[in-house]
Design a protein around this motif. Sequence first.
Motif, PDB file in Angstrom:
ATOM      1  N   LYS A 199       0.852  -1.187   0.000  1.00  0.00           N
ATOM      2  CA  LYS A 199       0.000   0.000   0.000  1.00  0.00           C
ATOM      3  C   LYS A 199       0.886   1.235   0.000  1.00  0.00           C
ATOM      4  O   LYS A 199       1.914   1.268   0.663  1.00  0.00           O
ATOM      5  CB  LYS A 199      -0.909  -0.003   1.224  1.00  0.00           C
ATOM      6  CG  LYS A 199      -2.015  -1.029   1.133  1.00  0.00           C
ATOM      7  CD  LYS A 199      -2.995  -0.862   2.278  1.00  0.00           C
ATOM      8  CE  LYS A 199      -4.070  -1.918   2.213  1.00  0.00           C
ATOM      9  NZ  LYS A 199      -5.123  -1.598   1.272  1.00  0.00           N
ATOM     10  N   GLN A 200       0.479   2.244  -0.767  1.00  0.00           N
ATOM     11  CA  GLN A 200       1.289   3.448  -0.877  1.00  0.00           C
ATOM     12  C   GLN A 200       0.476   4.729  -0.709  1.00  0.00           C
ATOM     13  O   GLN A 200       0.967   5.808  -1.016  1.00  0.00           O
ATOM     14  CB  GLN A 200       2.049   3.441  -2.186  1.00  0.00           C
ATOM     15  CG  GLN A 200       1.178   3.290  -3.414  1.00  0.00           C
ATOM     16  CD  GLN A 200       1.993   3.262  -4.693  1.00  0.00           C
ATOM     17  OE1 GLN A 200       3.218   3.203  -4.689  1.00  0.00           O
ATOM     18  NE2 GLN A 200       1.316   3.336  -5.801  1.00  0.00           N
ATOM     19  N   GLY A 201      -0.759   4.606  -0.255  1.00  0.00           N
ATOM     20  CA  GLY A 201      -1.573   5.792  -0.015  1.00  0.00           C
ATOM     21  C   GLY A 201      -2.322   6.293  -1.231  1.00  0.00           C
ATOM     22  O   GLY A 201      -3.152   7.190  -1.122  1.00  0.00           O
ATOM     23  N   TRP A 228       1.031  11.330  -4.857  1.00  0.00           N
ATOM     24  CA  TRP A 228       1.333  11.572  -3.449  1.00  0.00           C
ATOM     25  C   TRP A 228       1.172  13.052  -3.084  1.00  0.00           C
ATOM     26  O   TRP A 228       0.938  13.377  -1.927  1.00  0.00           O
ATOM     27  CB  TRP A 228       2.737  11.091  -3.107  1.00  0.00           C
ATOM     28  CG  TRP A 228       2.890   9.599  -3.169  1.00  0.00           C
ATOM     29  CD1 TRP A 228       1.951   8.661  -2.845  1.00  0.00           C
ATOM     30  CD2 TRP A 228       4.038   8.881  -3.594  1.00  0.00           C
ATOM     31  NE1 TRP A 228       2.457   7.396  -3.050  1.00  0.00           N
ATOM     32  CE2 TRP A 228       3.736   7.503  -3.505  1.00  0.00           C
ATOM     33  CE3 TRP A 228       5.294   9.261  -4.051  1.00  0.00           C
ATOM     34  CZ2 TRP A 228       4.652   6.508  -3.841  1.00  0.00           C
ATOM     35  CZ3 TRP A 228       6.204   8.278  -4.384  1.00  0.00           C
ATOM     36  CH2 TRP A 228       5.875   6.911  -4.277  1.00  0.00           C
ATOM     37  N   GLN A 283     -10.972   4.058  -4.517  1.00  0.00           N
ATOM     38  CA  GLN A 283     -11.346   4.581  -3.198  1.00  0.00           C
ATOM     39  C   GLN A 283     -12.746   4.145  -2.788  1.00  0.00           C
ATOM     40  O   GLN A 283     -13.030   4.046  -1.595  1.00  0.00           O
ATOM     41  CB  GLN A 283     -11.226   6.106  -3.167  1.00  0.00           C
ATOM     42  CG  GLN A 283      -9.790   6.576  -3.169  1.00  0.00           C
ATOM     43  CD  GLN A 283      -9.662   8.082  -3.249  1.00  0.00           C
ATOM     44  OE1 GLN A 283     -10.587   8.798  -3.604  1.00  0.00           O
ATOM     45  NE2 GLN A 283      -8.473   8.578  -2.917  1.00  0.00           N
TER      46      GLN A 283
END
Length: 150
Positions: free
Chosen positions: A31-33, A88, A136
Amino acid sequence: MELVFTKGTGKHDRMDVIRHGAPVESIDCPKQGIIPHDMVHYAVESTLHRRGFIGRVLEGEAASFQMQGDAQSDGVERLVEVFQADGWSGWNSSPADMLDLYLVTCRARECAPLSVRAEDIEAVRGRLLELTERWQSLAAGASLTLAFEP
């Protein structure tokens, strides 16, 4: 080929690669946001019709992190990194800044850059925003299936 991304509950999501006549391959995606790294690959490669990790898997290479270098797929990987950085920071970097970062990244990695224009950046970003919205909205354990054609 189909890519099935499943939202995990822990530190990883998963991508299953489904190719006609071949066993399903699975990759744990840290997971990387933002959306998974390989989903960024999907957006870049399917929008720009460039051969990177996903294209190489479609051609029969194993879905692993151990692929040998290749000029076009190396250029795609650098571009994916630039889009991840944009994600990011909120998916709002200017196309000119992203193109500059792409060239710097390619020079640093001694990689020939792909021919990419501001319009290409906007097209990929549009696809990434669509995928982000879909991702999402998924609950943990749910999946998003994406078709990838040559």
